[in-house]
Motif scaffolding. Structure first.
Motif, PDB file in Angstrom:
ATOM      1  N   LEU A 184      65.438  -7.743  59.413  1.00  0.00           N
ATOM      2  CA  LEU A 184      64.231  -8.589  59.389  1.00  0.00           C
ATOM      3  C   LEU A 184      63.492  -8.550  60.721  1.00  0.00           C
ATOM      4  CD1 LEU A 184      64.908 -11.897  57.403  1.00  0.00           C
ATOM      5  CD2 LEU A 184      63.313 -10.060  56.869  1.00  0.00           C
ATOM      6  N   ALA A 238      56.909  -6.421  52.082  1.00  0.00           N
ATOM      7  CA  ALA A 238      57.589  -7.360  51.183  1.00  0.00           C
ATOM      8  C   ALA A 238      57.901  -6.692  49.852  1.00  0.00           C
ATOM      9  CB  ALA A 238      56.751  -8.615  50.981  1.00  0.00           C
ATOM     10  N   SER A 275      61.767  -6.985  50.247  1.00  0.00           N
ATOM     11  CA  SER A 275      62.199  -8.349  49.920  1.00  0.00           C
ATOM     12  C   SER A 275      63.128  -8.368  48.722  1.00  0.00           C
ATOM     13  CB  SER A 275      60.992  -9.246  49.638  1.00  0.00           C
ATOM     14  OG  SER A 275      61.425 -10.577  49.360  1.00  0.00           O
ATOM     15  N   GLN A 276      64.156  -9.201  48.798  1.00  0.00           N
ATOM     16  CA  GLN A 276      65.140  -9.338  47.721  1.00  0.00           C
ATOM     17  C   GLN A 276      64.915 -10.595  46.888  1.00  0.00           C
ATOM     18  OE1 GLN A 276      68.669  -9.040  50.196  1.00  0.00           O
ATOM     19  NE2 GLN A 276      68.883  -6.854  49.773  1.00  0.00           N
ATOM     20  N   ASP A 277      63.701 -11.141  46.975  1.00  0.00           N
ATOM     21  CA  ASP A 277      63.296 -12.229  46.089  1.00  0.00           C
ATOM     22  C   ASP A 277      62.484 -11.602  44.952  1.00  0.00           C
ATOM     23  OD1 ASP A 277      62.358 -14.406  44.744  1.00  0.00           O
ATOM     24  OD2 ASP A 277      61.176 -15.226  46.393  1.00  0.00           O
ATOM     25  N   ALA A 318      58.519 -10.634  45.390  1.00  0.00           N
ATOM     26  CA  ALA A 318      58.402  -9.311  46.020  1.00  0.00           C
ATOM     27  C   ALA A 318      57.267  -8.503  45.407  1.00  0.00           C
ATOM     28  CB  ALA A 318      59.721  -8.555  45.901  1.00  0.00           C
ATOM     29  N   GLY A 375      55.365 -10.782  48.371  1.00  0.00           N
ATOM     30  CA  GLY A 375      56.030 -11.925  48.998  1.00  0.00           C
ATOM     31  C   GLY A 375      55.302 -13.244  48.814  1.00  0.00           C
ATOM     32  N   HIS A 382      64.845 -15.460  55.879  1.00  0.00           N
ATOM     33  CA  HIS A 382      63.425 -15.324  55.553  1.00  0.00           C
ATOM     34  C   HIS A 382      62.628 -14.906  56.785  1.00  0.00           C
ATOM     35  CE1 HIS A 382      64.063 -18.004  51.952  1.00  0.00           C
ATOM     36  NE2 HIS A 382      64.951 -18.541  52.761  1.00  0.00           N
ATOM     37  N   HIS A 441      56.703 -14.460  52.025  1.00  0.00           N
ATOM     38  CA  HIS A 441      57.928 -14.257  52.800  1.00  0.00           C
ATOM     39  C   HIS A 441      58.610 -12.955  52.392  1.00  0.00           C
ATOM     40  CE1 HIS A 441      61.314 -15.868  49.949  1.00  0.00           C
ATOM     41  NE2 HIS A 441      60.329 -15.378  49.241  1.00  0.00           N
ATOM     42  N   ILE A 442      59.483 -12.495  53.269  1.00  0.00           N
ATOM     43  CA  ILE A 442      60.418 -11.410  52.956  1.00  0.00           C
ATOM     44  C   ILE A 442      61.814 -12.032  53.029  1.00  0.00           C
ATOM     45  CG2 ILE A 442      61.356  -9.185  53.671  1.00  0.00           C
ATOM     46  CD1 ILE A 442      58.632  -8.579  54.941  1.00  0.00           C
ATOM     47  N   LEU A 443      62.550 -11.932  51.927  1.00  0.00           N
ATOM     48  CA  LEU A 443      63.889 -12.520  51.846  1.00  0.00           C
ATOM     49  C   LEU A 443      64.930 -11.407  51.824  1.00  0.00           C
ATOM     50  CD1 LEU A 443      65.837 -14.954  51.295  1.00  0.00           C
ATOM     51  CD2 LEU A 443      65.488 -14.470  48.853  1.00  0.00           C
TER      52      LEU A 443
END
Length: 458
Positions: free
Chosen positions: A210, A227, A231-233, A237, A241, A278, A294-296
């Motif tokens: 991150l 993202a 991103s893993q959301d 994603a 994001g 995050h 966000h990027i998770l």
């Protein structure tokens, strides 16, 4: 028309997601080939009831009737139930009753994991509804949030209601002897769950990645593009994001605190929450609301992490078997499953709120485990994946195994007490509805004007 308030309780079939509800299970539309003409048929203050809401539930009732004719007032009863639920939402808005976004996300993830498990795969679920998994979750999110708000309102209204042993006996004595329920084989099963803890090495790897992404964004790369790639959301994603607008206290505290310290366009440092790590960008503030992307990243758990959880549970099991602690106390003190830890670890029957589970409704993993167990025994630690997809281990406890029988106070006191309590809560809700139904604006489509919504409550 008199419609009992039990029809609007969230534990009732109209609101609880049922494993046998057919295409209406998800509450997110219909499979390919089915179409219902939609439109607003009732308004309770700012809350609306759609024709599709009514028709979906009516279709479920037709399916349950298995060819038998339904009472002519069925649609009116359904519409009244929906209108009463909207009354709860309208008053919740007036009273500023909200639920945490983390609670919504957790329940949403649990339901989606359940449906994927039931239908076989994410791909099959998407084909069944002709929608992407993200679209299905987006459609279901509103319903889940409304149901949680309604639950919270009902808890405020009737949560402190209780029944005495005398009231339970009186309730049972009033039940006609020729209509006492007949119970099939039922069991009480408890569990103690330990989540696999992420090791420091995995956490550091996520933080390092991150920080690298943060440096790339500060150097000019596009946040949304990164993202989508990293991103893993899964819910955000694909949208770069983007999470959209939320009010204060709707997102987890760590996330909200970091986001609100930013100026529009600003980047947060790495923020850790229950969901992972995050990187947050504040997009806009608008009154009490704010929007972010966000990027998770979720640190991976490994075999070593699961083994440590299993060793911890093995120690707990030895204490239980050695009678140094009861299973209920061990569950309260050690279980990571918050839904059962406060209930002595016992799994709950979603239909009636009791701890008695019919054998034919058990999760197969539990059924085949307890099939050879004796009452009072506790399993060694077993691999387990939570409804929201987390790696864990658990021990199972068979508390009771009841043969088929007709209801009686000796064997079924808990279930009868639950029914008596539910009736008493219904009366408390009836009183609340009678007091509040005149405080909201109601508009009904002329087609349903004869249903007398909110006017006739038991």
């Amino acid at each position: 028309m008199r419609v009992p308030v039990r029809q609007v309780l969230l534990s009732a079939a109209l609101l609880v997601v049922s494993a046998t509800a057919g295409y209406a299970q998800l509450g997110v539309g219909r499979p390919v080939g089915l179409r219902v003409v939609d439109g607003i048929i009732a308004k309770v203050d700012n809350q609306i009831v759609l024709k599709s809401d009514l028709e979906t539930i009516y279709a479920q009732e037709v399916a349950r009737a298995e060819g038998k004719p339904l009472p002519p007032d069925t649609k009116c009863k359904i519409l009244q139930s929906l209108a009463l639920n909207k009354l709860l939402l309208a008053k919740a808005e007036t009273d500023s009753v909200v639920v945490e976004e983390s609670q919504v996300k957790s329940e949403l993830d649990r339901r989606m994991a359940y449906f994927v498990q039931q239908i076989g795969s994410e791909k099959k679920l998407e084909e069944y509804y002709n929608k992407s998994l993200k679209d299905l979750k987006d459609d279901l999110r509103i319903q889940v949030k409304e149901q949680l708000v309604q639950q919270k309102m009902q808890e405020q209204i009737a949560g402190k209601v209780s029944v005495t042993p005398r009231e339970v006996r009186q309730f049972f004595s009033r039940m006609p002897k020729d209509s006492l329920p007949y119970y099939s084989t039922e069991v009480e099963v408890g569990q103690i769950v330990k989540l696999a803890q992420t090791n420091n090495k995995a956490k550091q790897a996520s933080q390092t990645q991150l920080n690298d992404l943060r440096a790339r964004i500060l150097a000019g790369e596009d946040f949304a593009t990164l993202a989508k790639q990293f991103s893993q959301d899964p819910g955000s994603a694909v949208e770069g994001g983007y999470l959209g607008f939320f009010k204060r206290r709707e997102l987890v505290p760590e996330y909200e605190a970091a986001a609100l310290r930013l100026e529009p366009g600003g980047l947060s440092p790495i923020v850790e929450s229950q969901f992972g790590f995050h990187l947050i960008q504040l997009i806009e503030r608008k009154g009490d609301s704010y929007s972010t992307r966000h990027i998770l990243l979720k640190p991976e758990t490994g075999t070593a992490d699961t083994n440590e959880a299993a060793r911890e549970l093995a120690r707990v099991r030895l204490r239980i078997l050695g009678d140094s602690v009861s299973f209920a106390k061990a569950a309260k003190d050690n279980s990571d499953d918050k839904l059962t830890s406060g209930n002595g670890g016992l799994l709950q029957n979603r239909r009636d709120g009791s701890t008695y589970l019919p054998l034919d409704q058990l999760d197969p993993a539990i059924f085949f485990t307890i099939d050879t167990m004796k009452v009072g025994s506790v399993t060694p630690p077993l691999p387990y994946r939570t409804d929201d997809g987390k790696d864990a281990v658990r021990i199972l406890y068979l508390k009771s195994n009841s043969p088929p029988h007709q209801a009686n106070l000796d064997d079924d006191y808990q279930k009868i007490a639950a029914a008596a309590l539910n009736q008493k809560k219904n009366k408390a809700l009836d009183a609340w509805f009678a007091l509040n139904r005149g405080t909201v604006y109601l508009e009904v489509d002329p087609e349903y004007a004869g249903c007398q919504l909110l006017n006739s409550i038991n």
